[in-house]
Design an enzyme around this catalytic site. Structure first.
Site, PDB file in Angstrom:
ATOM      1  N   ASN A  74      -4.108  -0.282  -0.706  1.00  8.95           N
ATOM      2  CA  ASN A  74      -3.351   0.701  -1.647  1.00  8.95           C
ATOM      3  C   ASN A  74      -4.483   1.239  -2.528  1.00  8.95           C
ATOM      4  O   ASN A  74      -4.331   1.390  -3.988  1.00  8.95           O
ATOM      5  CB  ASN A  74      -2.406   0.289  -2.409  1.00  8.95           C
ATOM      6  CG  ASN A  74      -2.310  -0.964  -3.208  1.00  8.95           C
ATOM      7  OD1 ASN A  74      -3.375  -1.735  -2.990  1.00  8.95           O
ATOM      8  ND2 ASN A  74      -1.620  -1.227  -4.156  1.00  8.95           N
ATOM      9  N   HIS A  99      -4.558  -4.626 -13.821  1.00  8.47           N
ATOM     10  CA  HIS A  99      -4.273  -3.077 -14.622  1.00  8.47           C
ATOM     11  C   HIS A  99      -4.930  -3.491 -15.916  1.00  8.47           C
ATOM     12  O   HIS A  99      -4.791  -4.456 -16.592  1.00  8.47           O
ATOM     13  CB  HIS A  99      -2.658  -3.110 -14.769  1.00  8.47           C
ATOM     14  CG  HIS A  99      -1.947  -2.798 -13.561  1.00  8.47           C
ATOM     15  ND1 HIS A  99      -2.055  -1.775 -12.483  1.00  8.47           N
ATOM     16  CD2 HIS A  99      -1.235  -3.630 -12.780  1.00  8.47           C
ATOM     17  CE1 HIS A  99      -1.227  -1.711 -11.688  1.00  8.47           C
ATOM     18  NE2 HIS A  99      -0.676  -2.989 -11.431  1.00  8.47           N
ATOM     19  N   HIS A 108      -4.547 -12.083  -0.113  1.00 10.34           N
ATOM     20  CA  HIS A 108      -3.668 -11.075  -0.753  1.00 10.34           C
ATOM     21  C   HIS A 108      -4.068 -10.512  -2.387  1.00 10.34           C
ATOM     22  O   HIS A 108      -3.834 -11.211  -3.243  1.00 10.34           O
ATOM     23  CB  HIS A 108      -1.960 -11.303  -1.003  1.00 10.34           C
ATOM     24  CG  HIS A 108      -1.322 -10.025  -1.191  1.00 10.34           C
ATOM     25  ND1 HIS A 108      -0.482  -9.890  -0.641  1.00 10.34           N
ATOM     26  CD2 HIS A 108      -1.431  -9.025  -2.110  1.00 10.34           C
ATOM     27  CE1 HIS A 108       0.266  -8.611  -0.909  1.00 10.34           C
ATOM     28  NE2 HIS A 108      -0.432  -8.098  -1.859  1.00 10.34           N
ATOM     29  N   ASP A 166       0.826  -2.412   2.127  1.00  8.71           N
ATOM     30  CA  ASP A 166       1.036  -3.057   0.782  1.00  8.71           C
ATOM     31  C   ASP A 166       1.062  -2.218  -0.480  1.00  8.71           C
ATOM     32  O   ASP A 166       0.044  -1.290  -0.455  1.00  8.71           O
ATOM     33  CB  ASP A 166       0.320  -4.287   0.649  1.00  8.71           C
ATOM     34  CG  ASP A 166       0.670  -5.042  -0.684  1.00  8.71           C
ATOM     35  OD1 ASP A 166       1.712  -5.573  -0.511  1.00  8.71           O
ATOM     36  OD2 ASP A 166      -0.191  -5.186  -1.475  1.00  8.71           O
ATOM     37  N   PHE A 183      -8.442  -5.048  -5.158  1.00  8.33           N
ATOM     38  CA  PHE A 183      -9.668  -4.792  -5.772  1.00  8.33           C
ATOM     39  C   PHE A 183      -9.848  -3.610  -6.256  1.00  8.33           C
ATOM     40  O   PHE A 183     -11.004  -3.405  -7.039  1.00  8.33           O
ATOM     41  CB  PHE A 183     -10.791  -5.468  -5.162  1.00  8.33           C
ATOM     42  CG  PHE A 183     -10.829  -6.881  -5.047  1.00  8.33           C
ATOM     43  CD1 PHE A 183     -10.212  -7.694  -5.772  1.00  8.33           C
ATOM     44  CD2 PHE A 183     -11.860  -7.492  -4.119  1.00  8.33           C
ATOM     45  CE1 PHE A 183     -10.420  -9.228  -5.851  1.00  8.33           C
ATOM     46  CE2 PHE A 183     -12.339  -8.904  -4.197  1.00  8.33           C
ATOM     47  CZ  PHE A 183     -11.264  -9.660  -5.091  1.00  8.33           C
ATOM     48  N   ARG A 184      -8.863  -2.517  -6.143  1.00  5.65           N
ATOM     49  CA  ARG A 184      -9.021  -1.313  -6.732  1.00  5.65           C
ATOM     50  C   ARG A 184      -9.836  -0.264  -6.244  1.00  5.65           C
ATOM     51  O   ARG A 184     -10.051   0.740  -6.956  1.00  5.65           O
ATOM     52  CB  ARG A 184      -8.693  -1.457  -8.407  1.00  5.65           C
ATOM     53  CG  ARG A 184      -7.683  -2.323  -8.895  1.00  5.65           C
ATOM     54  CD  ARG A 184      -6.235  -1.830  -8.249  1.00  5.65           C
ATOM     55  NE  ARG A 184      -5.364  -2.589  -8.963  1.00  5.65           N
ATOM     56  CZ  ARG A 184      -3.844  -2.465  -8.471  1.00  5.65           C
ATOM     57  NH1 ARG A 184      -3.678  -2.095  -7.530  1.00  5.65           N
ATOM     58  NH2 ARG A 184      -3.214  -3.334  -9.222  1.00  5.65           N
ATOM     59  N   ASP A 192      -1.428 -12.168  -4.987  1.00  2.00           N
ATOM     60  CA  ASP A 192      -1.222 -10.570  -5.093  1.00  2.00           C
ATOM     61  C   ASP A 192      -1.736 -10.227  -6.331  1.00  2.00           C
ATOM     62  O   ASP A 192      -1.504  -9.420  -7.294  1.00  2.00           O
ATOM     63  CB  ASP A 192       0.490 -10.457  -5.197  1.00  2.00           C
ATOM     64  CG  ASP A 192       0.849  -9.234  -5.156  1.00  2.00           C
ATOM     65  OD1 ASP A 192      -0.048  -8.171  -4.958  1.00  2.00           O
ATOM     66  OD2 ASP A 192       2.251  -8.861  -5.252  1.00  2.00           O
ATOM     67  N   HIS A 201       4.791  -5.495   2.900  1.00  2.00           N
ATOM     68  CA  HIS A 201       5.263  -5.770   1.604  1.00  2.00           C
ATOM     69  C   HIS A 201       6.877  -5.351   1.717  1.00  2.00           C
ATOM     70  O   HIS A 201       7.226  -4.045   2.141  1.00  2.00           O
ATOM     71  CB  HIS A 201       4.789  -4.489   0.792  1.00  2.00           C
ATOM     72  CG  HIS A 201       5.247  -4.338  -0.558  1.00  2.00           C
ATOM     73  ND1 HIS A 201       4.836  -4.795  -1.769  1.00  2.00           N
ATOM     74  CD2 HIS A 201       6.438  -3.859  -0.908  1.00  2.00           C
ATOM     75  CE1 HIS A 201       5.805  -4.276  -2.700  1.00  2.00           C
ATOM     76  NE2 HIS A 201       6.932  -3.719  -2.171  1.00  2.00           N
ATOM     77  N   HIS A 243       3.970 -11.947   0.024  1.00  2.00           N
ATOM     78  CA  HIS A 243       4.407 -12.390  -1.322  1.00  2.00           C
ATOM     79  C   HIS A 243       6.162 -12.380  -1.365  1.00  2.00           C
ATOM     80  O   HIS A 243       6.562 -11.782  -1.930  1.00  2.00           O
ATOM     81  CB  HIS A 243       4.079 -11.502  -2.289  1.00  2.00           C
ATOM     82  CG  HIS A 243       4.013  -9.688  -2.224  1.00  2.00           C
ATOM     83  ND1 HIS A 243       5.264  -9.207  -1.766  1.00  2.00           N
ATOM     84  CD2 HIS A 243       3.422  -8.778  -2.374  1.00  2.00           C
ATOM     85  CE1 HIS A 243       4.944  -8.028  -1.480  1.00  2.00           C
ATOM     86  NE2 HIS A 243       3.985  -7.710  -2.076  1.00  2.00           N
TER      87      HIS A 243
END
Lengths: 307, 427
Positions: B96, B311, B62, B153, B65-66, B307, B180, B234
């Protein structure tokens, strides 16, 4: 009094204050109340610049702080979020640092988000005074409320205070509960179920179900403002029902004339409070406002003297 | 460069292996594994290993990596660097992204960015298009492209009818559906757990039941549609642990994961209004933390997954209520697990390795890692006793949003080895 200091060099929440702190603040307020003369100024904050940093609308708190600072010879500047660079995307921390760079020492902060004064205090060498943050705290309101009770009754200890109305969204309620308990008052709450915390005993304040019982029990009714936007969220079925069961009526006071009425303002007359009560002798709403200036003078003086 | 580990403790739970041996890793393979001395040539680096453990490579099922879309927070390159630096040789990245992983094109893009890296990047895809919760994604095509699990998620599939369809559609292929678990109508504008402290701090709460009712609902749907495979992600509450424990006892095919912050931290940390304690699901009460640990001990919770949610500082260093949710985890996960589960006496090293390597691979039907001669070397080397202080400046992640900076931990990754590459962990 030159040696006396508050236990913390800022004011973020009512629980920052010890009983000794409160005594110091009340004594100082008494002093200003006694010695203030129209047209004269004290020089406690001479050379200090106080910024009124308001991210939320406010009339009385902002004016009260502004007058208090001016009566102590401070320079004051004013910041309104609606006309600031925040609307251009500037971050909160950046805004703080920008104001700081102009040579400001004290910040009176109001913000719609809980915890912002604490966040700002951690990022500045200046002094933060919380003028209301989100649903968290409004310590100067609690101080002026307790001061008003102290002036009226001579002592806050042992007083029975019932807080009525929108407890769950109220920073005034939170700060008053904390401070009144510090000063030894008994505090109860009276509100509809959706305006109370789920864990009913978190503040260790008993809940009184009916307003009639609350009036019977209390020395003081501290009535909170019901924000009309609560209706849109569906948290109450109707204003009429709220007003019928939790609105404080003239009859409550004719039944018990010694009962004292307070409200932090602004009042929604006809919703949480009967309009006829505004002229009732033990209605201390205007006294609260008057005392607010002296309490804030005391705080600014005590927190700003070494700057 | 070849590596010789002399007198290393080799633990491979799936092989029932826990013994001291010398291991030579050569050209990406385990060339020798013996109790007698191995002669090293000049091309071989000899590692004094008497305090070290060799385990199958750690796996985090989980991570965020954006990429694509939020490369200022993390990229597949920096994310896998961070993974390798934390001892992880395999991860599953969440869907996501922007655009979401709901289409083979995005899967192929991520695969192209993941080539030739030490850490294997496995891909999860969304259950619904654009993660909007309305229409299921082309799961068969996505699975054929290599997707290992499905989840929306970042948010839950809110509609029961859509979740039921997804289970039904996945049924012939027995795809793993993951969730999620959040009943969004109960969590609007939340900043922390819904408990006494939320009221004191004036913050909107996220009730534990918001997680539990989705878990309960999905367990019902999964059973109703033929005992489908289901993996709540999670998990954070005592109630969820209880629901899964019961479902497992009843023979339901459910597995689960928990993140280090949920078995270490409580919501008391929110008094600081520090956004590094804000995540989704939020930090919970002490009784929940205890229940998560109990769930890890009795096998209700199969995996530790971080998770990992990067940011940027400018996004996190704001009013708590305005801050995005999530913290990074890849470079602290092993140290935290060893400190708070192994050294705290809750799990032994075999169990830690099961939760961090064996079980997640098993849940995803990936080939199990064998530590034996002739196998590809996919290993994590760690020192279970070494004390170190977390220093986020050393992280390879692009972001530094961790509440664990400056914390002293006991147990540290030393090498990650996979795909004929190795990283000497620098933490």
């Amino acid at each position: 009094m030159g040696e006396l200091k508050l236990s913390k060099p800022y004011l973020l929440q009512a629980s920052d204050l010890t009983t000794e702190d409160v005594k110091l603040i009340f004594d100082k307020s008494d002093y200003f109340l006694k010695h203030y003369k129209r047209g004269e100024k004290f020089d406690d904050l001479k050379g200090v610049t106080v910024a009124m940093v308001f991210f939320e609308p406010s009339t009385r708190t902002k004016l009260s702080f502004d007058i208090a600072a001016k009566r102590l010879s401070a320079d004051t500047i004013s910041f309104q979020s609606a006309t600031s660079s925040l609307t251009k995307g500037e971050s909160l921390i950046d805004t703080l640092h920008t104001i700081e760079a102009m040579g400001v020492q004290m910040y009176v902060v109001r913000h719609g988000k809980s915890g912002v004064p604490q966040f700002l205090q951690e990022n500045t060498s200046g002094v933060i005074l919380n003028a209301g943050d989100g649903k968290h705290a409004h310590p100067t309101q609690a101080l002026l409320d307790s001061y008003t009770l102290y002036r009226h009754f001579g002592d806050v200890k042992g007083l029975k205070v019932c807080i009525v109305g929108d407890i769950i969204h109220s920073r005034v309620a939170r700060s008053n509960i904390a401070l009144l308990k510090t000063l030894g008052a008994e505090v109860t709450l009276c509100a509809p179920g959706t305006l109370l915390p789920r864990n009913r005993n978190i503040w260790d304040c008993p809940i009184i179900e009916s307003l009639d019982d609350a009036v019977e029990w209390a020395d003081v009714m501290l009535v909170l403002r019901l924000q009309r936007e609560r209706m849109d969220s569906g948290i109450l079925p109707s204003i009429t029902e709220f007003s019928k069961y939790y609105g404080v009526k003239y009859e409550h006071f004719t039944r018990k004339p010694e009962l004292v009425l307070m409200h932090p303002g602004p009042v929604n007359f006809g919703i949480e409070l009967d309009y006829r009560l505004s002229t009732y002798p033990n209605c201390l709403i205007q006294t609260q406002v008057t005392h607010g200036v002296f309490i804030r003078m005391a705080l600014l003086s005590l927190l700003g003297r070494d700057l | 460069m070849n590596l010789l580990f002399n007198d290393i403790r080799v633990i491979s739970p799936s092989q029932k292996l826990d013994t001291r041996l010398n291991i030579l890793v050569k050209d990406g393979f385990i060339a020798e594994m013996t109790s007698s001395a191995i002669n090293a040539d000049s091309q071989t680096q000899i590692v004094d290993s008497k305090d070290l453990v060799a385990s199958p490579g750690l796996f985090d099922m989980h991570v965020h990596f954006r990429q694509p879309g939020q490369e200022h927070k993390e990229t597949i390159q920096t994310g896998t660097d961070s993974a390798a630096n934390g001892g992880f040789t395999g991860v599953v990245c969440m869907p996501n992204t922007e655009p979401a992983i709901d289409d083979v094109t995005v899967v192929e893009y991520i695969k192209s960015k993941s080539k030739g890296l030490l850490t294997d990047v496995y891909i999860s895809a969304a259950i619904t298009k654009e993660r909007k919760g309305d229409h299921i994604t082309p799961m068969i095509e996505l699975s054929d492209a290599g997707v290992v699990l499905f989840t929306d998620d970042g948010s839950a599939v809110s509609r029961a009818d859509v979740m039921k369809l997804a289970f039904e559609y996945a049924a012939p292929f027995d795809y793993l559906l993951s969730q999620h678990c959040e009943e969004h109508t109960l969590t609007k504008n939340f900043a922390m757990n819904d408990g006494a402290l939320a009221y004191k701090l004036g913050l909107k709460g996220y009730p534990s039941i918001a997680e539990e009712m989705i878990v309960a609902r999905d367990l019902m749907i999964a059973l109703y549609t033929g005992n489908r495979r289901y993996h709540p992600q999670h998990i954070s509450t005592a109630g969820t642990v209880q629901l899964i424990r019961k479902a497992k006892a009843d023979g339901q095919r459910v597995t689960s994961e928990a993140a280090p912050h949920h078995f270490i931290l409580t919501d008391d940390y929110l008094t600081s209004y520090d956004s590094n304690y804000k995540m989704n699901p939020p930090l919970r009460a002490k009784s929940d933390v205890d229940a998560i640990i109990e769930g890890l001990k009795d096998g209700t919770i199969d995996c530790i997954a971080t998770d990992h949610a990067p940011h940027s500082l400018h996004e996190k260093h704001v009013e708590l209520e305005n801050s995005p949710n999530g913290i990074i985890g890849l470079e602290t996960s092993l140290g935290l697990s060893l400190t708070y589960l192994y050294h705290a006496g809750h799990l032994n090293l075999n169990q830690i390795i099961e939760k961090m390597s064996v079980n997640p691979r098993k849940i995803l039907n990936l080939e199990s890692i064998e530590i034996k001669v002739g196998e590809r070397a996919n290993l994590t080397i760690f020192n279970p006793e070494l004390e170190w202080t977390v220093n986020k400046q050393l992280f390879k992640s692009k972001s530094q949003n961790t509440p664990f900076d400056k914390l002293v931990l006991k147990g540290k990754p030393i090498y990650s080895i996979n795909n004929n590459q190795y990283t000497e962990c620098n933490l």
